[in-house]
Design an enzyme around this catalytic site. Structure first.
Site, PDB file in Angstrom:
ATOM      1  N   TRP A   1      11.353   0.828  30.902  1.00 47.80           N
ATOM      2  CA  TRP A   1       9.942   0.577  30.631  1.00 47.80           C
ATOM      3  C   TRP A   1       9.429  -0.428  31.680  1.00 47.80           C
ATOM      4  O   TRP A   1      10.126  -1.397  32.010  1.00 47.80           O
ATOM      5  CB  TRP A   1       9.777  -0.010  29.209  1.00 47.80           C
ATOM      6  CG  TRP A   1       8.368  -0.434  28.956  1.00 47.80           C
ATOM      7  CD1 TRP A   1       7.313   0.390  28.701  1.00 47.80           C
ATOM      8  CD2 TRP A   1       7.855  -1.757  28.988  1.00 47.80           C
ATOM      9  NE1 TRP A   1       6.161  -0.361  28.571  1.00 47.80           N
ATOM     10  CE2 TRP A   1       6.464  -1.693  28.738  1.00 47.80           C
ATOM     11  CE3 TRP A   1       8.434  -3.013  29.209  1.00 47.80           C
ATOM     12  CZ2 TRP A   1       5.650  -2.818  28.695  1.00 47.80           C
ATOM     13  CZ3 TRP A   1       7.614  -4.130  29.168  1.00 47.80           C
ATOM     14  CH2 TRP A   1       6.234  -4.032  28.908  1.00 47.80           C
TER      15      TRP A   1
ATOM     16  N   TRP B   1      -3.063  10.766  25.377  1.00 43.84           N
ATOM     17  CA  TRP B   1      -2.042  11.156  24.387  1.00 43.84           C
ATOM     18  C   TRP B   1      -0.791  10.338  24.676  1.00 43.84           C
ATOM     19  O   TRP B   1      -0.110  10.573  25.664  1.00 43.84           O
ATOM     20  CB  TRP B   1      -1.766  12.648  24.511  1.00 43.84           C
ATOM     21  CG  TRP B   1      -0.745  13.223  23.580  1.00 43.84           C
ATOM     22  CD1 TRP B   1       0.538  12.793  23.382  1.00 43.84           C
ATOM     23  CD2 TRP B   1      -0.901  14.373  22.734  1.00 43.84           C
ATOM     24  NE1 TRP B   1       1.178  13.596  22.477  1.00 43.84           N
ATOM     25  CE2 TRP B   1       0.317  14.573  22.060  1.00 43.84           C
ATOM     26  CE3 TRP B   1      -1.955  15.264  22.492  1.00 43.84           C
ATOM     27  CZ2 TRP B   1       0.517  15.624  21.163  1.00 43.84           C
ATOM     28  CZ3 TRP B   1      -1.743  16.311  21.611  1.00 43.84           C
ATOM     29  CH2 TRP B   1      -0.532  16.482  20.946  1.00 43.84           C
ATOM     30  N   ASP B   2      -0.504   9.403  23.790  1.00 47.04           N
ATOM     31  CA  ASP B   2       0.594   8.459  24.011  1.00 47.04           C
ATOM     32  C   ASP B   2       1.811   8.863  23.169  1.00 47.04           C
ATOM     33  O   ASP B   2       1.706   9.667  22.234  1.00 47.04           O
ATOM     34  CB  ASP B   2       0.095   7.061  23.622  1.00 47.04           C
ATOM     35  CG  ASP B   2       0.900   5.932  24.249  1.00 47.04           C
ATOM     36  OD1 ASP B   2       1.924   6.210  24.895  1.00 47.04           O
ATOM     37  OD2 ASP B   2       0.499   4.758  24.077  1.00 47.04           O
ATOM     38  N   MET B   3       2.954   8.272  23.444  1.00 48.85           N
ATOM     39  CA  MET B   3       4.201   8.552  22.709  1.00 48.85           C
ATOM     40  C   MET B   3       5.095   7.359  22.958  1.00 48.85           C
ATOM     41  O   MET B   3       5.467   7.111  24.097  1.00 48.85           O
ATOM     42  CB  MET B   3       4.797   9.829  23.296  1.00 48.85           C
ATOM     43  CG  MET B   3       5.886  10.510  22.532  1.00 48.85           C
ATOM     44  SD  MET B   3       7.450   9.654  22.507  1.00 48.85           S
ATOM     45  CE  MET B   3       8.475  10.862  21.732  1.00 48.85           C
ATOM     46  N   ASN B   4       5.429   6.601  21.915  1.00 47.74           N
ATOM     47  CA  ASN B   4       5.997   5.279  22.159  1.00 47.74           C
ATOM     48  C   ASN B   4       7.381   5.003  21.605  1.00 47.74           C
ATOM     49  O   ASN B   4       7.707   3.853  21.313  1.00 47.74           O
ATOM     50  CB  ASN B   4       5.025   4.212  21.637  1.00 47.74           C
ATOM     51  CG  ASN B   4       3.852   4.030  22.581  1.00 47.74           C
ATOM     52  OD1 ASN B   4       4.033   3.680  23.745  1.00 47.74           O
ATOM     53  ND2 ASN B   4       2.668   4.283  22.106  1.00 47.74           N
TER      54      ASN B   4
ATOM     55  N   ASP C   1       3.204   1.184  32.290  1.00 53.78           N
ATOM     56  CA  ASP C   1       2.473   0.053  31.698  1.00 53.78           C
ATOM     57  C   ASP C   1       2.454  -1.121  32.655  1.00 53.78           C
ATOM     58  O   ASP C   1       1.696  -2.077  32.460  1.00 53.78           O
ATOM     59  CB  ASP C   1       3.137  -0.378  30.381  1.00 53.78           C
ATOM     60  CG  ASP C   1       2.637   0.465  29.221  1.00 53.78           C
ATOM     61  OD1 ASP C   1       1.649   1.195  29.398  1.00 53.78           O
ATOM     62  OD2 ASP C   1       3.241   0.393  28.138  1.00 53.78           O
TER      63      ASP C   1
HETATM   64  C1  DGJ Z   1       1.633   2.277  25.392  1.00 54.99           C
HETATM   65  C2  DGJ Z   1       0.735   2.680  26.522  1.00 54.99           C
HETATM   66  O1  DGJ Z   1       1.478   2.868  27.675  1.00 54.99           O
HETATM   67  C3  DGJ Z   1      -0.325   1.620  26.721  1.00 54.99           C
HETATM   68  O2  DGJ Z   1      -1.118   1.949  27.818  1.00 54.99           O
HETATM   69  C4  DGJ Z   1      -1.122   1.500  25.465  1.00 54.99           C
HETATM   70  O3  DGJ Z   1      -1.850   2.675  25.263  1.00 54.99           O
HETATM   71  C5  DGJ Z   1      -0.238   1.200  24.277  1.00 54.99           C
HETATM   72  N1  DGJ Z   1       0.861   2.123  24.201  1.00 54.99           N
HETATM   73  C6  DGJ Z   1      -1.015   1.217  22.985  1.00 54.99           C
HETATM   74  O4  DGJ Z   1      -0.219   1.093  21.895  1.00 54.99           O
END
Ligand code: DGJ
Length: 727
Positions: free
Chosen positions: A199, A475-478, A546
């Site tokens: 990350w 569209w995010d995925m964390n 990020d």
């Molecule tokens: C991770 C993304 O990479 C960020 O840009 C942001 O949208 C956050 N999630 C929000 O939770």
């Protein structure tokens, strides 16, 4: 015709503008062997490269001693069990439990154009630009049919490869490996290049001499991942940016993958790519087929730069959908205010955007459910009217009056334990029966293998998109996938869950781009954790990392550009000191580093100094004027800060060679230096080019041999944009 078959020689030939790929059939059984892949060669008899006369490696008369043949023959699509001990592309478990497979040619078809791959992202092209070859191989003992698909383009040096495997028998078969492609090369002095990271440090370039044994990049995280990348390159040890032979392979897929090279006992190299066999199994009932995702293959004798330019062209012309869409400059709320916003704050950001000339405001995480931090509400995709009275509709309309568009953030694949969705449907989160699933970022992964789960989430989000003037979706995925299990599958099919998750994701994104063709979709995965050609089929741009700090971004964007065009990279001017590494860099340089990608701001303009704010209109003007040269042109890397530790430089030349733009950053100043001379590349040799700043005119050759002088400035993080226009 880029593809032909010579029945006398029994050789298949695939040609792209500057490369040739050859395969041949051997013996009465019809073994399919790889002959050659490299720079174009004439239509000579190249079968000798199969080395069929070299005893004891070739079966003599019957009855044969096969082992040495199986051990050394360059199988085009190696299968497990019969004596090829390298990485098998195909492993099949028969009902009796045995795993062995032998593939023999049974026919082929050559036709114009390229078919889509059902449910999967893939390159596309009509009969005017490409031909497709299908080679059908069979295993008579298993009644298995394996179709090898190849597409050759006439306008770009890339081949597409994939495989379809069909059970033609009466009993179920289990695939335990189904990789998409294998490539054979002679292995003298090759370097392997892969990308690794984490990350905020996505895609660092790793180049090392290929040693004996297997060396790989892989993901078992359910996403293509921050840690490794579905790409590998093999290049001559001496290959440089613009010289030397270089092969690249990249995967049009967004889940678990294996990208591996092996140098074997005969100094041969086998490179394979496909879905990672670990944890994978696929049940094929009689008559059923499995389609493996696509691999893009390129070969360049113009070094790494040639490889990159071929990938960029293929992706821009034949894979990314929506490439032509306008990429608005945007202001994103995330680093500007994180979860701490309401209607008034967002409108204030919108006013700032309008004053500066930014086109779109993106409301990032926090507009839905009761989401004031990371612990809650994923899955509850309805507007928090306490924060946003009148909803996104009112916000969108008020922004529209200011001349600013509205974009929103979503994370459709996830659910918070603290959410209405989870309370009502705990079984919609992925979990292995009897085991509590692992939480990550306070969230569970939704079981996208279930249609009802996909429908529920999709419909909620579609309602939001219909309710307000929204023109952009991030569209995010964390989190990675853990506890992989599908409630829709019986126990014997659980090996399918991770791939079916990815197919579910693709189905949802396909629906989104079909139902909302005017919305610009940008993918994201905790930054660039799922930056791959699969996702680019749905969204023409992806948030690169990020870590938007400019100097770290130089590295990330350099490595990303090895494979992907600059037009696919979300690149924003972020806060200072940087929220990811604390570094302070000039506002001007932050703009220059973001300029070649899809440009935006990740900050609150109200918190900038007057001098910084005053630069925004100029940055936007530079982006509008020169951004297209970088995004649509041919990319040349001139110098790498990663390698030299001091400065970074790259350039792009428009396709018609009428303009060029050079981005130079002096990352660290050094004492007592003269200016730096950097020869340019890619210009038309005899044309005259004027440097817009100084007015100096020279021939293309003059700029390429003589170069540009970049002054030694007494400052770190100093940037220069040099633009040349053909006179
Ligand atoms: C991770 C993304 O990479 C960020 O840009 C942001 O949208 C956050 N999630 C929000 O939770």
């Amino acid at each position: 015709m880029p593809i032909s078959y010579n029945p006398q020689e029994r050789v298949f030939r695939l040609d792209t503008p500057r490369t040739t790929y050859l395969m041949g059939l051997v013996g009465s059984e019809g073994f399919l062997g790889h002959i050659y892949y490299g720079p174009s060669i004439p239509d000579d008899n190249m079968r000798y490269l199969l080395r069929l006369e070299e005893k004891p490696f070739t079966p003599d008369a019957l009855p044969r001693e096969r082992a040495s043949f199986m051990d050394c023959f360059p199988f085009e699509y190696p299968a497990w069990g019969g004596g090829d001990f390298r990485e098998p592309c195909l492993r099949v478990r028969a009902p009796g439990g045995g795993e062995s497979c032998g593939l023999f040619y049974s026919g082929h078809r050559i036709y114009p154009g390229k078919p889509p791959l059902e449910g999967l992202p893939a390159a596309y092209g009509g009969g005017d630009v490409c031909d497709t070859l299908e080679i059908i191989c069979r295993d008579p003992a298993l009644d298995l049919e394996v179709t090898l698909l190849y597409t050759a383009f006439s306008d770009v040096d890339v081949l597409c490869r994939s495989v379809r495997i069909r059970n033609g028998g009466q009993t179920p078969l289990d695939l335990t490996a189904a990789l998409s492609a294998s490539l054979e090369l002679d292995g003298q002095d090759l370097d392997l290049i892969t990308l690794h990271g984490s990350w905020s440090r996505e895609r660092e370039i790793d180049r090392r001499p290929l040693a004996s044994g297997k060396q790989s990049a892989y993901s078992l995280r359910g996403i293509s991942s921050h840690q490794y990348h579905p790409f590998l390159a093999l290049c001559q040890h001496s290959a440089s940016q613009e010289q030397g032979l270089c092969y690249g392979m990249t995967f049009v897929y967004s889940g678990n993958f294996l990208a591996q090279a092996e140098l074997d006992q005969f100094q041969r190299v086998q490179a394979v790519m496909g879905i990672h066999p670990d944890g994978f199994a696929w049940r094929l009932e009689p008559g059923e087929a499995f389609q493996a995702p696509e691999v893009l293959l390129t070969c360049s004798d113009q070094g790494l730069g040639g490889m990159s330019r071929s990938f960029h062209d293929l992706l821009r012309r034949h894979l990314i959908r929506g490439q032509e869409k306008h990429r608005p400059t945007l202001l994103n709320s995330w680093e500007a205010c994180y979860f701490d916003f309401d209607h008034d704050k967002l409108l204030e950001l919108g006013r700032e955007a309008a004053e500066c000339g930014v086109e779109l405001l993106v409301v990032d995480d926090g507009w839905f459910g009761r989401r004031d931090d990371e612990t809650t509400s994923l899955g509850d995709w309805h507007v928090n009217e306490e924060k946003l009275p009148g909803g996104l509709k009112r916000l969108g309309e008020e922004l529209a009056e200011l001349g600013v568009g509205l974009g929103i953030w979503v994370e459709p694949e996830m659910v918070s334990p603290d959410s209405q969705l989870f309370r009502q449907h705990p079984g919609y989160a992925m979990a292995i029966p009897g085991r509590a699933p692992t939480l990550a970022r306070n969230q569970y992964v939704l079981d996208l293998t279930q249609k009802k789960v996909r429908d529920l989430v999709y419909n909620q989000i579609a309602d939001v998109l219909r309710s307000a003037p929204i023109s952009y979706v991030k569209w995010d995925m964390n989190r990675p996938l853990t506890d992989v299990y599908s409630a829709a599958l019986p126990p014997e099919r659980q090996g399918e869950a991770a791939h079916r998750y990815v197919l579910g994701l693709y189905e949802m994104q396909e629906r989104l781009v079909t139902d909302f063709p005017d919305i610009l979709l940008e993918n994201c995965c905790s930054g660039g954790g799922r930056f791959d050609a699969g996702m680019l089929y749905y969204s023409p741009q992806i948030w690169c990392s990020d870590n938007a700090e400019a100097m770290d971004r130089l590295w990330i964007q350099e490595a990303t550009a090895l494979v992907y065009p600059l037009s696919s990279m979300g690149a924003h001017v972020a806060c200072c000191p940087s929220h990811t590494n604390g570094r302070v860099t000039p506002f001007e340089t932050r703009g220059r580093v973001s300029l070649p990608g899809c440009f935006g701001y990740e900050l609150d303009p109200g918190k900038l100094t007057e001098a910084e704010r005053a630069q925004i209109p100029g940055q936007l003007e530079e982006y509008r004027k020169y951004g297209p040269i970088f995004r649509d042109g041919d990319y040349y890397r001139l110098a790498s800060f990663r390698e030299n530790g001091y400065y970074d430089a790259f350039m792009a030349v428009s396709k018609d060679k009428a303009a060029a733009a050079v981005s130079y950053t002096q990352v660290r100043s050094r004492a007592y230096r003269r200016s730096l001379r950097l020869p340019l590349a890619g210009l038309e040799e005899t044309a005259l080019y004027r440097e817009t700043e100084s007015g100096e005119v020279r021939s293309g050759l003059g700029w390429m041999r003589g170069g540009v002088l970049f002054p030694a400035v007494q400052a770190d993080f100093h940037s220069v944009l040099t633009v040349l226009e053909r006179v």
